[in-house]
Motif scaffolding. Structure first.
Motif, PDB file in Angstrom:
ATOM      1  N   GLN A 102       0.774  -1.310  -0.063  1.00 43.55           N
ATOM      2  CA  GLN A 102       0.029   0.008  -0.068  1.00 43.55           C
ATOM      3  C   GLN A 102       0.777   1.275  -0.181  1.00 43.55           C
ATOM      4  OE1 GLN A 102      -2.953  -0.538   3.047  1.00 43.55           O
ATOM      5  NE2 GLN A 102      -4.052  -1.923   1.778  1.00 43.55           N
ATOM      6  N   TRP A 103       1.927   1.075   0.667  1.00 41.49           N
ATOM      7  CA  TRP A 103       2.815   2.322   0.468  1.00 41.49           C
ATOM      8  C   TRP A 103       3.445   2.530  -0.854  1.00 41.49           C
ATOM      9  CZ3 TRP A 103       7.802   3.572  -0.951  1.00 41.49           C
ATOM     10  CH2 TRP A 103       8.079   4.886  -0.407  1.00 41.49           C
ATOM     11  N   GLY A 104       3.752   1.488  -1.474  1.00 42.81           N
ATOM     12  CA  GLY A 104       4.185   1.715  -2.760  1.00 42.81           C
ATOM     13  C   GLY A 104       3.277   2.203  -3.829  1.00 42.81           C
ATOM     14  N   GLU A 105       1.918   1.588  -3.831  1.00 42.55           N
ATOM     15  CA  GLU A 105       0.867   2.110  -4.583  1.00 42.55           C
ATOM     16  C   GLU A 105       0.873   3.754  -4.189  1.00 42.55           C
ATOM     17  OE1 GLU A 105      -2.402  -0.288  -2.761  1.00 42.55           O
ATOM     18  OE2 GLU A 105      -1.861  -1.886  -4.289  1.00 42.55           O
ATOM     19  N   ARG A 106       0.876   4.104  -3.044  1.00 42.98           N
ATOM     20  CA  ARG A 106       0.758   5.586  -2.844  1.00 42.98           C
ATOM     21  C   ARG A 106       1.872   6.257  -3.107  1.00 42.98           C
ATOM     22  NH1 ARG A 106      -1.219   3.414   2.004  1.00 42.98           N
ATOM     23  NH2 ARG A 106       0.407   4.295   2.988  1.00 42.98           N
ATOM     24  N   HIS A 107       3.172   5.816  -3.235  1.00 44.26           N
ATOM     25  CA  HIS A 107       4.521   6.846  -3.313  1.00 44.26           C
ATOM     26  C   HIS A 107       5.477   6.198  -4.339  1.00 44.26           C
ATOM     27  CE1 HIS A 107       3.185   8.912   0.374  1.00 44.26           C
ATOM     28  NE2 HIS A 107       3.022   7.913   1.055  1.00 44.26           N
ATOM     29  N   ALA A 108       5.300   4.937  -4.925  1.00 50.08           N
ATOM     30  CA  ALA A 108       6.260   4.587  -5.614  1.00 50.08           C
ATOM     31  C   ALA A 108       5.780   4.473  -7.379  1.00 50.08           C
ATOM     32  CB  ALA A 108       6.814   3.010  -5.206  1.00 50.08           C
ATOM     33  N   THR A 110       3.543   6.525 -10.567  1.00 49.55           N
ATOM     34  CA  THR A 110       2.593   7.632 -10.907  1.00 49.55           C
ATOM     35  C   THR A 110       1.206   7.137 -11.070  1.00 49.55           C
ATOM     36  OG1 THR A 110       2.856   7.239 -13.467  1.00 49.55           O
ATOM     37  CG2 THR A 110       4.577   8.723 -12.093  1.00 49.55           C
ATOM     38  N   ASP A 111       0.247   8.006 -11.189  1.00 47.67           N
ATOM     39  CA  ASP A 111      -0.900   7.810 -11.134  1.00 47.67           C
ATOM     40  C   ASP A 111      -1.525   7.148 -12.319  1.00 47.67           C
ATOM     41  OD1 ASP A 111      -1.845   9.284  -8.780  1.00 47.67           O
ATOM     42  OD2 ASP A 111      -2.337  10.864  -9.688  1.00 47.67           O
TER      43      ASP A 111
END
Length: 150
Positions: A102-108, A110-111
């Motif tokens: 989930q961290w990766g989905e938010r921060h690693a 682009t949209d």
């Protein structure tokens, strides 16, 4: 690293649970092996094909994960090869893997960048993980403290 009392293991920080966890599973290959083991028992060859990891590195990480009680190994029905699967301790890493995902989905990403998605058995994405106090209130780094050992 220092050696834990009564143990021959060298711990980076013997009194910190985060440091001990990182010492056990903190390198990229160990976490990816654990992630893939969550799909069910897998052989050395299956891990190697999925991960594209060198044989010697895979053998070392699998050995360590078995020694540390995160994976267990058993012979297949034919007895010709072994499969690795998560122990209870390994299964307890599920929340950690989800948090990293989930961290990766938010921060690693682009949209608009494609990515895999973890869904429940009904096909629904998982809710975001948020730490909570025992009373159910959301907590953050600003609302918690670490009690250090003297």
């Amino acid at each position: 690293m220092t050696t834990a009392p009564g143990s021959d293991r060298a711990w980076t920080d013997p009194t910190c649970p985060v440091a001990r966890t990182v010492d056990l599973v903190g390198d990229r290959w160990s976490l990816l092996i654990v992630r893939d083991a969550m799909d069910g028992p897998a052989s050395f060859t299956e891990f190697r094909q999925r991960l594209g990891i060198a044989r010697n590195i895979l053998a070392d990480r699998l050995r360590r994960l078995v020694e540390d009680g995160i994976l267990t190994t058993s012979a297949t029905a034919s007895g010709k090869r072994h499969v690795y699967e998560l122990t209870g301790a390994g299964q307890d890493l599920f929340t950690t893997i989800v948090a990293l995902r989930q961290w990766g989905e938010r921060h690693a990403f682009t949209d608009d960048e494609p990515r895999s998605t973890l869904v429940d058995h009904d096909g629904r994405p998982l809710a975001a993980l948020h730490p909570r106090s025992r009373s159910g209130a959301l907590v953050t780094a600003e609302t918690t403290d670490v009690r250090r050992v003297d």
